[in-house]
Write a protein that holds these residues in place. Sequence first.
Motif, mmCIF file in Angstrom:
data_model
loop_
_atom_site.group_PDB
_atom_site.id
_atom_site.type_symbol
_atom_site.label_atom_id
_atom_site.label_comp_id
_atom_site.label_asym_id
_atom_site.label_seq_id
_atom_site.Cartn_x
_atom_site.Cartn_y
_atom_site.Cartn_z
ATOM 1 N N ARG A 188 -8.545 8.153 -1.704
ATOM 2 C CA ARG A 188 -8.028 9.362 -1.088
ATOM 3 C C ARG A 188 -8.817 9.677 0.160
ATOM 4 N N SER A 199 1.357 5.347 -0.014
ATOM 5 C CA SER A 199 0.699 6.543 0.487
ATOM 6 C C SER A 199 1.396 7.768 -0.058
ATOM 7 N N CYS A 200 0.648 8.835 -0.196
ATOM 8 C CA CYS A 200 1.210 10.113 -0.643
ATOM 9 C C CYS A 200 0.542 11.207 0.174
ATOM 10 N N ALA A 201 1.326 11.840 1.029
ATOM 11 C CA ALA A 201 0.814 12.895 1.892
ATOM 12 C C ALA A 201 1.086 14.250 1.262
ATOM 13 N N THR A 216 -4.281 12.866 1.921
ATOM 14 C CA THR A 216 -3.479 11.711 1.538
ATOM 15 C C THR A 216 -4.191 10.914 0.443
ATOM 16 N N TYR A 256 -3.870 7.134 -1.658
ATOM 17 C CA TYR A 256 -3.320 5.796 -1.483
ATOM 18 C C TYR A 256 -3.371 5.002 -2.782
ATOM 19 N N ARG A 260 0.854 -1.183 0.000
ATOM 20 C CA ARG A 260 0.000 0.000 0.000
ATOM 21 C C ARG A 260 0.887 1.230 0.000
ATOM 22 N N GLN A 277 -3.478 0.916 -3.238
ATOM 23 C CA GLN A 277 -3.420 -0.456 -2.753
ATOM 24 C C GLN A 277 -3.110 -1.363 -3.939
#
Length: 123
Positions: free
Chosen positions: A72, A21-23, A78, A80, A19, A82
């Motif tokens: 999102r 993630s992008c913050a 954030t 995501y 998974r 998956q």
Amino acid sequence: QVQLVGSGGGLVQPGGSLRLSCAASGRTFSSYAMAWFRQAPGKEREFVAGISRSGTWADYTDSAKGRFTISRDNAKSTVYLQMNSLKPEDTAVYYCAAGSTTRAVLTRSYDYWGQGTQVTVSS
């Protein structure tokens, strides 16, 4: 300005899951359509998945359909990705991107990019 920081990459065996993630920080996250791209060695950066500002629409490249899910959380700023049933050909650096155009699949349609996170699928 929007700053994007991707994470979650790593080494996984074929058939495994990750998974990403992008913050985001800076301007209002919910103002942007978001996407994930990837770039394998010697290849051009390619679109993997995109999601609309509200999260109600999502699209995938053919190779990702049925295996990857983009989502999102606007409250957490954030996005995501998956990734299930990973294959060796999914090995690449994965980048998140933010832009003002929904349903865009070209890199030039996105204004802001994360630094990339490496995904390696190998036994």
